[in-house]
Design a protein around this motif. Structure first.
Motif, mmCIF file in Angstrom:
data_model
loop_
_atom_site.group_PDB
_atom_site.id
_atom_site.type_symbol
_atom_site.label_atom_id
_atom_site.label_comp_id
_atom_site.label_asym_id
_atom_site.label_seq_id
_atom_site.Cartn_x
_atom_site.Cartn_y
_atom_site.Cartn_z
ATOM 1 N N PHE A 1 51.901 32.576 31.144
ATOM 2 C CA PHE A 1 50.851 32.335 32.056
ATOM 3 C C PHE A 1 50.590 33.714 32.679
ATOM 4 C CE2 PHE A 1 54.609 31.578 34.403
ATOM 5 C CZ PHE A 1 54.537 32.427 35.478
ATOM 6 N N LEU B 1 42.351 37.085 33.992
ATOM 7 C CA LEU B 1 41.664 36.524 35.186
ATOM 8 C C LEU B 1 41.459 37.670 36.440
ATOM 9 C CD1 LEU B 1 42.614 32.852 34.862
ATOM 10 C CD2 LEU B 1 40.247 34.028 34.231
ATOM 11 N N THR C 1 47.382 35.318 31.062
ATOM 12 C CA THR C 1 46.111 34.488 31.601
ATOM 13 C C THR C 1 45.689 35.157 32.983
ATOM 14 O OG1 THR C 1 46.474 32.526 30.341
ATOM 15 C CG2 THR C 1 45.002 32.354 32.181
ATOM 16 N N ARG D 1 47.943 21.105 41.992
ATOM 17 C CA ARG D 1 47.166 21.821 41.393
ATOM 18 C C ARG D 1 46.217 22.645 42.045
ATOM 19 N NH1 ARG D 1 48.396 20.591 35.853
ATOM 20 N NH2 ARG D 1 46.504 21.770 35.184
ATOM 21 N N GLU E 1 39.443 26.281 38.936
ATOM 22 C CA GLU E 1 39.518 26.187 37.661
ATOM 23 C C GLU E 1 40.602 27.453 36.812
ATOM 24 O OE1 GLU E 1 36.660 26.743 39.433
ATOM 25 O OE2 GLU E 1 36.086 24.791 39.043
ATOM 26 N N ASP E 2 40.495 28.662 37.625
ATOM 27 C CA ASP E 2 41.579 29.839 37.420
ATOM 28 C C ASP E 2 43.037 28.904 37.370
ATOM 29 O OD1 ASP E 2 39.507 31.223 36.616
ATOM 30 O OD2 ASP E 2 39.525 32.461 38.443
ATOM 31 N N ARG E 3 43.165 28.479 38.567
ATOM 32 C CA ARG E 3 44.650 27.835 39.024
ATOM 33 C C ARG E 3 44.777 26.831 37.671
ATOM 34 N NH1 ARG E 3 46.627 28.121 44.287
ATOM 35 N NH2 ARG E 3 45.000 29.113 45.377
ATOM 36 N N ASP E 4 44.200 25.814 37.268
ATOM 37 C CA ASP E 4 44.326 25.014 36.164
ATOM 38 C C ASP E 4 44.540 25.733 34.893
ATOM 39 O OD1 ASP E 4 43.920 22.938 37.851
ATOM 40 O OD2 ASP E 4 41.758 22.640 37.321
ATOM 41 N N ARG E 5 43.786 26.842 34.706
ATOM 42 C CA ARG E 5 44.292 27.695 33.440
ATOM 43 C C ARG E 5 45.771 28.132 33.369
ATOM 44 N NH1 ARG E 5 38.874 30.651 34.301
ATOM 45 N NH2 ARG E 5 37.422 29.136 33.036
ATOM 46 N N ILE E 6 46.033 28.781 34.516
ATOM 47 C CA ILE E 6 47.505 29.407 34.763
ATOM 48 C C ILE E 6 48.414 28.184 34.547
ATOM 49 C CG2 ILE E 6 48.998 30.191 36.296
ATOM 50 C CD1 ILE E 6 46.664 32.079 37.109
ATOM 51 N N THR F 1 48.152 25.176 32.957
ATOM 52 C CA THR F 1 47.806 24.708 31.579
ATOM 53 C C THR F 1 48.762 25.681 30.699
ATOM 54 O OG1 THR F 1 45.834 23.763 32.094
ATOM 55 C CG2 THR F 1 46.337 24.074 29.723
ATOM 56 N N ARG F 2 48.596 26.883 30.805
ATOM 57 C CA ARG F 2 49.357 27.870 30.076
ATOM 58 C C ARG F 2 51.024 27.736 30.366
ATOM 59 N NH1 ARG F 2 46.726 32.504 27.784
ATOM 60 N NH2 ARG F 2 48.839 33.068 26.918
#
Length: 116
Positions: free
Chosen positions: A27, A34, A30, A54, A12-17, A19-20
């Motif tokens: 990024f 985190l 973010t 991802r 989930e944290d990888r996806d947030r980075i 996505t930014r």
């Protein structure tokens, strides 16, 4: 001196980075929120750009189809050796990546089949 233990970055944290990064935003902000090191964030982005990955982990070498085949072989021939497993697997699935005997043994261990 004890070895340093690294904290694993969740998917989930990888996806947030990522996505930014895709949105053109910073990024690294973010990553800082985190508590992920800058170098780790850059590595996540580098792998995403180069390979489109991802997720952080490699896909398994033996997929479910190959594992099911190995279990079927055990049920059909309980006295089969690891070497025979390996050769039968290569003959049956020539397009799949080659694996070593230890990989076959670990896959069987994951299916709760032990060898003596």
């Amino acid at each position: 001196m004890p070895r340093r233990r690294y904290r694993l970055v969740s998917d989930e944290d990888r996806d947030r980075i990522i996505t930014r990064y895709e949105a053109g935003e910073d990024f690294l902000d973010t990553a800082a929120e985190l508590r992920i090191p800058r170098t780790t964030a850059y590595e996540i982005i580098r792998k995403f750009v180069e390979r489109g990955e991802r997720r952080g982990r490699r896909p398994p070498v033996l997929d479910d189809e190959a594992k099911d085949f190995l279990v079927m072989l055990v049920e059909a021939t309980p006295t089969i050796t690891i070497r025979d497993f390996y050769h039968t697997l290569r003959q049956t699935f020539p397009g799949k990546p080659h694996v070593c005997n230890m990989t076959v043994s670990r896959a069987l261990g994951g299916e709760h089949i032990t060898l003596k």
